[in-house]
Scaffold this active site. Structure first.
Site, PDB file in Angstrom:
ATOM      1  N   HIS A 171       0.702  -1.460  -0.040  1.00 57.83           N
ATOM      2  CA  HIS A 171       0.110  -0.079   0.159  1.00 57.83           C
ATOM      3  C   HIS A 171       0.708   1.629   0.081  1.00 57.83           C
ATOM      4  O   HIS A 171       0.376   2.514  -0.145  1.00 57.83           O
ATOM      5  CB  HIS A 171      -1.270   0.234   1.041  1.00 57.83           C
ATOM      6  CG  HIS A 171      -0.231   0.062   2.513  1.00 57.83           C
ATOM      7  ND1 HIS A 171       0.759  -0.500   3.169  1.00 57.83           N
ATOM      8  CD2 HIS A 171      -0.005   1.643   3.229  1.00 57.83           C
ATOM      9  CE1 HIS A 171       1.046  -0.475   4.053  1.00 57.83           C
ATOM     10  NE2 HIS A 171       0.730   1.406   4.565  1.00 57.83           N
TER      11      HIS A 171
HETATM   12  C1  UD1 Z   1      -2.245   5.762   4.986  1.00 57.61           C
HETATM   13  C2  UD1 Z   1      -0.620   6.362   5.980  1.00 57.61           C
HETATM   14  C3  UD1 Z   1       0.508   5.341   5.701  1.00 57.61           C
HETATM   15  C4  UD1 Z   1      -0.274   3.853   6.096  1.00 57.61           C
HETATM   16  C5  UD1 Z   1      -1.682   3.376   5.622  1.00 57.61           C
HETATM   17  C6  UD1 Z   1      -2.077   2.336   6.778  1.00 57.61           C
HETATM   18  C7  UD1 Z   1      -0.212   8.731   5.465  1.00 57.61           C
HETATM   19  C8  UD1 Z   1       0.214   9.688   4.488  1.00 57.61           C
HETATM   20  N1  UD1 Z   1      -0.377   7.949   5.130  1.00 57.61           N
HETATM   21  O1  UD1 Z   1      -1.970   5.487   4.055  1.00 57.61           O
HETATM   22  O2  UD1 Z   1       1.244   5.458   6.602  1.00 57.61           O
HETATM   23  O3  UD1 Z   1       0.874   2.753   6.426  1.00 57.61           O
HETATM   24  O4  UD1 Z   1      -2.310   4.424   6.135  1.00 57.61           O
HETATM   25  O5  UD1 Z   1      -3.361   1.711   6.112  1.00 57.61           O
HETATM   26  O6  UD1 Z   1      -0.861   9.049   6.247  1.00 57.61           O
HETATM   27  N2  UD1 Z   1      -8.970   4.791   1.215  1.00 57.61           N
HETATM   28  C9  UD1 Z   1      -9.744   4.413   1.225  1.00 57.61           C
HETATM   29  N3  UD1 Z   1     -11.152   3.734   2.173  1.00 57.61           N
HETATM   30  C10 UD1 Z   1     -10.716   4.601   3.429  1.00 57.61           C
HETATM   31  C11 UD1 Z   1      -8.646   4.988   3.602  1.00 57.61           C
HETATM   32  C12 UD1 Z   1      -8.617   5.012   2.183  1.00 57.61           C
HETATM   33  O7  UD1 Z   1     -11.059   3.896   0.477  1.00 57.61           O
HETATM   34  O8  UD1 Z   1     -11.121   4.125   4.777  1.00 57.61           O
HETATM   35  C13 UD1 Z   1      -7.866   5.395  -0.565  1.00 57.61           C
HETATM   36  C14 UD1 Z   1      -9.161   6.168  -0.936  1.00 57.61           C
HETATM   37  O9  UD1 Z   1      -8.390   5.785  -2.076  1.00 57.61           O
HETATM   38  C15 UD1 Z   1      -7.139   6.502  -0.332  1.00 57.61           C
HETATM   39  C16 UD1 Z   1      -6.680   5.970  -0.309  1.00 57.61           C
HETATM   40  O10 UD1 Z   1      -6.670   4.346  -0.162  1.00 57.61           O
HETATM   41  O11 UD1 Z   1      -7.412   8.043  -1.670  1.00 57.61           O
HETATM   42  C17 UD1 Z   1      -4.974   6.969  -0.013  1.00 57.61           C
HETATM   43  O12 UD1 Z   1      -5.421   6.379   1.629  1.00 57.61           O
HETATM   44  P1  UD1 Z   1      -4.797   7.340   2.158  1.00 57.61           P
HETATM   45  O13 UD1 Z   1      -5.492   8.287   4.123  1.00 57.61           O
HETATM   46  O14 UD1 Z   1      -4.670   8.990   2.395  1.00 57.61           O
HETATM   47  O15 UD1 Z   1      -3.301   6.862   2.941  1.00 57.61           O
HETATM   48  P2  UD1 Z   1      -3.263   5.219   2.963  1.00 57.61           P
HETATM   49  O16 UD1 Z   1      -2.430   4.700   1.981  1.00 57.61           O
HETATM   50  O17 UD1 Z   1      -4.450   4.799   3.613  1.00 57.61           O
HETATM   51  N1  UDP Z   2      -3.696  -5.683   9.197  1.00 59.10           N
HETATM   52  C1  UDP Z   2      -5.485  -6.282   8.888  1.00 59.10           C
HETATM   53  N2  UDP Z   2      -5.950  -6.295   7.228  1.00 59.10           N
HETATM   54  C2  UDP Z   2      -4.931  -6.902   6.604  1.00 59.10           C
HETATM   55  C3  UDP Z   2      -4.030  -6.010   6.243  1.00 59.10           C
HETATM   56  C4  UDP Z   2      -3.277  -5.450   7.711  1.00 59.10           C
HETATM   57  O1  UDP Z   2      -6.125  -6.136   9.872  1.00 59.10           O
HETATM   58  O2  UDP Z   2      -5.710  -6.782   5.340  1.00 59.10           O
HETATM   59  C5  UDP Z   2      -3.332  -5.205   9.484  1.00 59.10           C
HETATM   60  C6  UDP Z   2      -2.010  -5.787  10.335  1.00 59.10           C
HETATM   61  O3  UDP Z   2      -2.135  -7.389  11.364  1.00 59.10           O
HETATM   62  C7  UDP Z   2      -1.628  -4.524  11.041  1.00 59.10           C
HETATM   63  C8  UDP Z   2      -1.956  -3.123  10.573  1.00 59.10           C
HETATM   64  O4  UDP Z   2      -2.749  -3.936   9.786  1.00 59.10           O
HETATM   65  O5  UDP Z   2      -1.606  -5.142  12.291  1.00 59.10           O
HETATM   66  C9  UDP Z   2      -0.883  -2.280   9.123  1.00 59.10           C
HETATM   67  O6  UDP Z   2      -1.482  -1.937   8.458  1.00 59.10           O
HETATM   68  P1  UDP Z   2      -0.970  -0.776   7.462  1.00 59.10           P
HETATM   69  O7  UDP Z   2      -0.016  -2.143   7.111  1.00 59.10           O
HETATM   70  O8  UDP Z   2      -2.728  -0.600   6.593  1.00 59.10           O
HETATM   71  O9  UDP Z   2      -0.892  -0.006   7.931  1.00 59.10           O
HETATM   72  P2  UDP Z   2       1.078   0.011   8.533  1.00 59.10           P
HETATM   73  O10 UDP Z   2       1.370  -0.830   9.916  1.00 59.10           O
HETATM   74  O11 UDP Z   2       1.987   0.536   7.011  1.00 59.10           O
HETATM   75  O12 UDP Z   2       1.482   1.663   8.936  1.00 59.10           O
END
Ligand code: UD1
Ligand code: UDP
Length: 358
Positions: free
Chosen positions: A201
């Site tokens: 992601h």
């Molecule tokens: C964010 C964090 C990242 C973290 C990740 C955990 C920042 C800069 N990034 O990244 O550090 O590892 O969360 O998962 O804060 N979207 C949905 N539904 C949701 C959320 C997101 O559809 O509930 C989609 C949307 O298209 C959105 C994209 O995901 O534009 C990215 O979401 P965003 O919260 O900006 O960043 P993450 O990639 O989730």
């Molecule tokens: N996770 C989850 N379901 C999924 C993928 C991840 O519950 O399908 C959990 C995972 O066990 C971990 C957390 O989400 O605890 C990690 O989140 P993510 O990879 O989105 O973010 P990061 O840790 O890189 O910030």
């Protein structure tokens, strides 16, 4: 004494779950959810599974560019903090919600406690690295998960008296979930120990070019072993927008609940991921983790030999994985290395707050 705990994404909810529950027992705590993650499978599902109470404020910020998202959060968080006047604000990790929470509090001269302080990938092209550095330098209590993180903070000139080596709060959540294992995970017709669990992601891996290179490698690998791929919604969108090819042995699913995910992680042969939290969970549960990045803020597990930095180059990914599939001994060695990860971090953090904030 009133505590405000601010968060907004999947990993923050998971890694703060034990701490939030403990703090509710002893303090008046306000939960502020920025709404950065909002889809049921990225947000609400974890409240249900981890038995978390409803938030006191849900700011509904949603998705957007970094500046728009962070800016909107700052404005709304400031208003809540002015109304509630907490004695301390707690944030976790390295997301835009973390940065906005810490910055809004620090400008109002409210002490900030940062859970998971000091992690560094030393790669400033990552938005998370910028967030971590900024938050650490405006925090008053820095809760470091391991000695590497502790040293990074010292090296950046942070006053040692502000830093506490407490361990990983993700261990608290992860071990709690292990007790719930019941083999009622969705049936993907997978053989225990004979599939790869994949997640992706990161911003740098979800450009069309970046994702295509990795998925092409995965498709080649999947001719030899099945791959279970619960895709983050960000990644799913890129795959669908570009109608990217997914091999017939790659099982693409929605993001999973925490219990199912951890159970499927524990039963996999190994994990391939760019996630930070999943690197920690693999080390705790003794599942080899191949990191699809060129660097990581969790070098501590790579240095131990438990996790492997595989990179993002298509040929190198295929080569590295084929090598492991042909050589079970290498995987056994990774599993057998003890991880010695500090648990009970949440309890430790509560005791530090009790002793220091009146
Ligand atoms: C964010 C964090 C990242 C973290 C990740 C955990 C920042 C800069 N990034 O990244 O550090 O590892 O969360 O998962 O804060 N979207 C949905 N539904 C949701 C959320 C997101 O559809 O509930 C989609 C949307 O298209 C959105 C994209 O995901 O534009 C990215 O979401 P965003 O919260 O900006 O960043 P993450 O990639 O989730
Ligand atoms: N996770 C989850 N379901 C999924 C993928 C991840 O519950 O399908 C959990 C995972 O066990 C971990 C957390 O989400 O605890 C990690 O989140 P993510 O990879 O989105 O973010 P990061 O840790 O890189 O910030």
């Amino acid at each position: 004494m009133k505590i405000a705990t601010i968060f907004g994404t999947r990993p923050e909810i998971i890694k703060l779950s034990t701490l939030i529950t403990l703090l509710d027992k002893d303090f008046k705590q306000i939960l502020i959810h920025t709404g950065q993650h909002y889809s049921y499978e990225m947000d609400r599902i974890f409240f249900e599974e981890l038995k978390l109470r409803d938030c006191d404020y849900t700011l509904n910020i949603g998705s957007g560019s970094h500046a728009k998202q962070t800016g909107k959060m700052l404005m709304k968080i400031e208003k809540v903090l002015l109304d509630e006047k907490p004695s301390i604000v707690i944030v976790q990790g390295d997301t835009n919600s973390t940065l906005a929470g810490a910055l809004a509090a620090s400008k109002l001269q409210i002490p900030v406690a940062h859970v998971e302080a000091g992690c560094r990938s030393f790669d400033r092209t990552m938005p998370e690295e910028i967030n971590r550095i900024m938050v650490d330098h405006i925090s008053d209590f820095l809760f470091a998960p391991d000695e590497n993180a502790f040293k990074n903070l010292i090296n950046e000139g942070i006053t040692p008296g502000k830093i506490y080596l407490v361990g990983n709060t993700s261990v608290d959540a992860c071990l709690r979930t292990k007790d719930l294992f019941n083999n009622e995970t969705p049936d993907y017709s997978l053989e225990k120990g004979n599939y790869i669990l994949l997640t992706l992601h990161r911003q740098e891996n979800t450009s069309y070019g970046g994702l295509k290179g990795i998925l092409d490698a995965i498709n080649i690998i999947s001719d030899k072993i099945k791959v279970l791929f619960p895709a983050h919604l960000r990644t799913r969108k890129v795959i669908e927008d570009h109608q990217m090819e997914i091999g017939k042995n790659v099982i693409l699913t929605d993001p999973m609940g925490y219990k199912d995910f951890i159970e499927l992680l524990a039963s996999s042969k190994f994990v391939m991921t760019d996630s930070g939290g999943i690197q920690e969970e693999c080390a705790v549960l003794n599942v080899p983790c191949l990191i699809l990045r060129d660097n990581t803020e969790w070098m501590v597990y790579v240095e131990m030999g438990k996790n492997l930095l595989l990179g993002t180059n298509q040929e190198k990914i295929v080569e590295g994985v084929m090598d492991l599939l042909d050589n079970d001994q290498k995987l056994v060695e990774m599993i057998e290395i003890p991880s010695n990860i500090m648990g009970n971090a949440s309890e430790y953090i509560v005791s530090i707050i009790k002793n220091n904030i009146k």
